[in-house]
Design a protein around this motif. Sequence first.
Motif, PDB file in Angstrom:
ATOM      1  N   ASP A  40     -10.735  -6.681  -1.274  1.00  0.00           N
ATOM      2  CA  ASP A  40     -11.505  -5.684  -1.462  1.00  0.00           C
ATOM      3  C   ASP A  40     -12.651  -5.365  -0.341  1.00  0.00           C
ATOM      4  N   HIS A  59       0.093   5.097   1.241  1.00  0.00           N
ATOM      5  CA  HIS A  59      -0.861   6.083   1.710  1.00  0.00           C
ATOM      6  C   HIS A  59      -0.185   7.518   1.739  1.00  0.00           C
ATOM      7  N   LEU A 115     -10.726  -2.919   2.084  1.00  0.00           N
ATOM      8  CA  LEU A 115     -10.393  -1.704   1.716  1.00  0.00           C
ATOM      9  C   LEU A 115     -11.116  -0.549   2.280  1.00  0.00           C
ATOM     10  N   PRO A 116     -12.386  -0.687   2.698  1.00  0.00           N
ATOM     11  CA  PRO A 116     -12.896   0.413   3.381  1.00  0.00           C
ATOM     12  C   PRO A 116     -12.067   0.735   4.869  1.00  0.00           C
ATOM     13  N   THR A 135       0.866  -1.130  -0.066  1.00  0.00           N
ATOM     14  CA  THR A 135       0.137  -0.061  -0.033  1.00  0.00           C
ATOM     15  C   THR A 135       0.777   1.323   0.039  1.00  0.00           C
ATOM     16  N   SER A 193      -8.968   2.644   3.441  1.00  0.00           N
ATOM     17  CA  SER A 193      -8.822   3.794   2.697  1.00  0.00           C
ATOM     18  C   SER A 193      -8.320   4.931   3.577  1.00  0.00           C
ATOM     19  N   SER A 194      -8.773   5.132   4.592  1.00  0.00           N
ATOM     20  CA  SER A 194      -8.138   6.268   5.661  1.00  0.00           C
ATOM     21  C   SER A 194      -7.706   5.795   6.853  1.00  0.00           C
ATOM     22  N   HIS A 253      -2.888   0.283  -3.926  1.00  0.00           N
ATOM     23  CA  HIS A 253      -2.746  -1.030  -3.089  1.00  0.00           C
ATOM     24  C   HIS A 253      -2.501  -1.946  -4.094  1.00  0.00           C
ATOM     25  N   ILE A 308      -4.162   8.764   3.579  1.00  0.00           N
ATOM     26  CA  ILE A 308      -5.354   8.286   2.603  1.00  0.00           C
ATOM     27  C   ILE A 308      -4.783   7.370   1.439  1.00  0.00           C
ATOM     28  N   LEU A 309      -5.410   6.442   1.306  1.00  0.00           N
ATOM     29  CA  LEU A 309      -4.932   5.283   0.387  1.00  0.00           C
ATOM     30  C   LEU A 309      -4.968   5.883  -1.187  1.00  0.00           C
ATOM     31  N   LYS A 310      -3.586   5.646  -1.637  1.00  0.00           N
ATOM     32  CA  LYS A 310      -3.377   6.232  -3.092  1.00  0.00           C
ATOM     33  C   LYS A 310      -3.292   4.931  -3.847  1.00  0.00           C
TER      34      LYS A 310
END
Length: 155
Positions: A58, A39, A61-62, A37, A65-66, A53, A49-51
């Motif tokens: 899946d 971030h 991911l939520p 990842t 994501s931050s 991955h 914040i995920l840029k």
Amino acid sequence: MNHSESIINSIKETSGDINWQELLETIISSFDCTTGTIHELDNSTNLLILKSHKGIPDFLLPKMSSIPIGKGMAGIAAERKTPVEMCNLQTDDSGVARPAAKETKVEGSIAVPMLLEGKLYGTLGIAKPVPYDFTKVESDALMKIGEEIARSISS
């Protein structure tokens, strides 16, 4: 590991227009990893914040994501401004890895802060599907790559 020099040179050549996915995949393969990842720090929220991955299921991911500074491997690497490593994330009971992280099925993992002149710009994390201790040379190379990414973000 001379791969890190070629990665750093390719970041320098992008002149600020980074293809995050391509960069991450290059780093992952150069370190013989399967998952990773990147971030970027959002200074307004102080969240990572995920840029980009790779290899993250899946459904996770939520949760990724931050990331708050100080939470999970990436957040702790950001907070301490030093690499955070685990030989086997699956058996770790230190509390550094979040419970959901075990669902990635990775074992040997490292997260490094992306720092430029002591200022945090984000984090870079990579992992292998087997237990692994990253060497000092590998850790230092990842820190240099992170510094070059930070330089690119800052410009």
